[in-house]
Enzyme design. Structure first.
Site, short mmCIF file in Angstrom:
data_model
loop_
_atom_site.label_atom_id
_atom_site.label_comp_id
_atom_site.label_asym_id
_atom_site.label_seq_id
_atom_site.Cartn_x
_atom_site.Cartn_y
_atom_site.Cartn_z
N SER A 1 66.01 69.74 -6.28
CA SER A 1 65.05 68.72 -5.82
C SER A 1 64.83 68.89 -4.33
O SER A 1 65.73 69.32 -3.59
CB SER A 1 65.63 67.33 -6.07
N TYR B 1 71.94 60.85 -5.06
CA TYR B 1 71.16 61.79 -5.89
C TYR B 1 71.02 63.13 -5.17
O TYR B 1 71.27 64.20 -5.76
CB TYR B 1 69.78 61.19 -6.19
N1 LIG Z 1 59.93 63.98 -11.08
C1 LIG Z 1 60.26 64.28 -9.83
O1 LIG Z 1 59.64 63.79 -8.86
C2 LIG Z 1 61.38 65.26 -9.55
C3 LIG Z 1 61.48 65.77 -8.24
C4 LIG Z 1 62.50 66.68 -7.96
C5 LIG Z 1 63.38 67.06 -8.96
N2 LIG Z 1 63.26 66.56 -10.23
C6 LIG Z 1 64.24 67.00 -11.24
O2 LIG Z 1 63.54 67.52 -12.35
C7 LIG Z 1 64.34 67.35 -13.52
C8 LIG Z 1 63.47 66.79 -14.65
O3 LIG Z 1 62.99 65.51 -14.26
P1 LIG Z 1 61.59 64.92 -14.75
O4 LIG Z 1 60.79 64.65 -13.56
O5 LIG Z 1 61.02 65.74 -15.83
O6 LIG Z 1 62.10 63.50 -15.29
P2 LIG Z 1 62.12 62.83 -16.74
O7 LIG Z 1 60.79 62.87 -17.37
O8 LIG Z 1 62.79 61.52 -16.54
O9 LIG Z 1 63.07 63.78 -17.57
C9 LIG Z 1 64.48 63.75 -17.49
C10 LIG Z 1 65.03 64.42 -18.73
O10 LIG Z 1 66.47 64.41 -18.65
C11 LIG Z 1 66.99 63.94 -19.88
N3 LIG Z 1 68.27 63.27 -19.69
C12 LIG Z 1 68.59 62.30 -18.80
N4 LIG Z 1 69.86 61.90 -18.99
C13 LIG Z 1 70.35 62.62 -20.04
C14 LIG Z 1 71.58 62.65 -20.73
N5 LIG Z 1 72.62 61.84 -20.40
N6 LIG Z 1 71.74 63.52 -21.76
C15 LIG Z 1 70.71 64.33 -22.13
N7 LIG Z 1 69.53 64.36 -21.51
C16 LIG Z 1 69.34 63.50 -20.47
C17 LIG Z 1 65.93 62.94 -20.39
O11 LIG Z 1 66.02 62.83 -21.81
P3 LIG Z 1 66.59 61.58 -22.63
O12 LIG Z 1 66.35 60.35 -21.82
O13 LIG Z 1 65.84 61.65 -23.91
O14 LIG Z 1 68.05 61.89 -22.81
C18 LIG Z 1 64.64 63.66 -20.00
O15 LIG Z 1 64.29 64.59 -21.01
C19 LIG Z 1 65.52 66.46 -13.12
O16 LIG Z 1 66.67 67.26 -12.94
C20 LIG Z 1 65.09 65.87 -11.79
O17 LIG Z 1 66.19 65.58 -10.96
C21 LIG Z 1 62.27 65.66 -10.54
#
Ligand SMILES: NC(=O)c1ccc[n+]([C@@H]2O[C@H](COP(=O)([O-])OP(=O)(O)OC[C@H]3O[C@@H](n4cnc5c(N)ncnc54)[C@H](OP(=O)(O)O)[C@@H]3O)[C@@H](O)[C@H]2O)c1
Length: 264
Positions: free
Chosen positions: A142, A155
């Site tokens: 991130s 985080y």
């Molecule tokens: N969106 C942003 O602005 C952003 C920026 C920088 C980095 N990121 C990183 O990108 C990655 C993906 O995030 P996203 O933006 O796509 O967010 P998201 O839509 O909230 O997706 C998060 C995913 O992680 C899964 N997850 C969370 N806790 C879990 C658990 N205990 N066991 C299994 N699966 C779990 C969720 O699935 P379930 O809830 O179905 O388990 C979901 O599929 C993350 O690592 C995040 O830190 C995001």
């Protein structure tokens, strides 16, 4: 050039956002995808989309914060898929809490999910990759680990830890056929930045500087054809990281001035 055809790619956090977009695009390109997350219904919808172009794709419902169960999960995925050629450690949770209001439990739970869980999955897939002398591990970081981390210190620390772990792996495996990569998204439109229990309200995001999950998915897939350690999802994020690292004191001083002017 990485050839996705019939490569078996495990994508964690594939029920929404970046993981779902990555899985669907990989399937479109001919990879067999293994989808992992907790929400069965959402995961089944993404699986159905993947199977339109990659009929052998599979889903695995699992809570990745249950670290002791992860070696058995990897065994199950390996048995079902045949082998794991690529692991994309994408699943992650936010922790929007300032340093003065967070608890030690906040810091521990986000570290378990965002750092220890991908480390455990990596440790479980590496022996077979080493034995075949082929494979990729992609860890999703991130911009929180690259610039000022107002209200998300716990985080950001998980992503900094994940990056340094991946850096060690990158160097240690340099003489082998196994590759380690970090991909760094900036703000991305997904459920991540929605209100969540145990978190302060999300920051308002600027549509002009918010990436789509598909943009980040493209960067994740592109890194597999690239020997570089780190890939930024956008050029803008890379420029911000370069500016911060060139002079962290000046960068943080200017960020602090901006926050003071906003009375934060
Ligand atoms: N969106 C942003 O602005 C952003 C920026 C920088 C980095 N990121 C990183 O990108 C990655 C993906 O995030 P996203 O933006 O796509 O967010 P998201 O839509 O909230 O997706 C998060 C995913 O992680 C899964 N997850 C969370 N806790 C879990 C658990 N205990 N066991 C299994 N699966 C779990 C969720 O699935 P379930 O809830 O179905 O388990 C979901 O599929 C993350 O690592 C995040 O830190 C995001």
């Amino acid at each position: 050039m990485w050839n996705p055809h019939e490569q078996r790619v495990v994508v964690t956090g594939a029920s929404s956002g970046i993981g779902a977009a990555t899985a669907i695009e990989l399937a479109r390109q001919g990879a067999v995808v293994g989808l992992v997350a907790r929400r069965k219904h959402q995961l089944a919808e993404v699986l159905a989309a993947c199977r339109e172009t990659s009929p052998h794709s599979q889903m695995f419902v699992a809570d990745l914060a249950e670290l002791d169960a992860l070696p058995a999960l990897v065994e199950r995925m390996t048995a079902t898929l045949g082998q794991i050629d690529v692991l994309v450690n994408n699943a992650g949770i936010p922790k929007r809490r300032t340093v003065t209001t967070m608890t030690l439990d906040d810091a521990e739970s986000v570290m378990r999910m965002n750092y220890l869980s991908p480390v455990a999955l990596t440790m479980a897939v590496l022996p077979a990759m080493r034995a075949r002398d082929a494979g990729h591990v992609v860890n999703i970081s991130s911009m929180g680990a690259h610039m000022v981390a107002f209200g998300v210190g716990a985080y950001s620390a998980t992503k900094a830890a994940l990056e340094f772990f991946t850096e060690a792996m990158y160097v240690e495996l340099a003489s082998t056929g196994v590759r380690a990569h970090v991909v760094v998204p900036g703000t991305t439109a997904s459920e991540f930045s929605t209100p969540k229990d145990g978190n302060d309200p999300p920051f308002p995001s600027d549509p002009a500087t918010t990436a789509s999950p598909e943009q980040v998915a493209a960067a994740i897939i592109a890194c597999l054809s690239d020997d570089r350690f780190i890939t930024y999802a956008t050029e803008r994020d890379q420029a911000t990281s370069v500016a911060r690292n060139a002079d962290p004191n000046a960068f943080l001083a200017s960020m602090a001035d901006r926050l003071k002017s906003l009375n934060r």
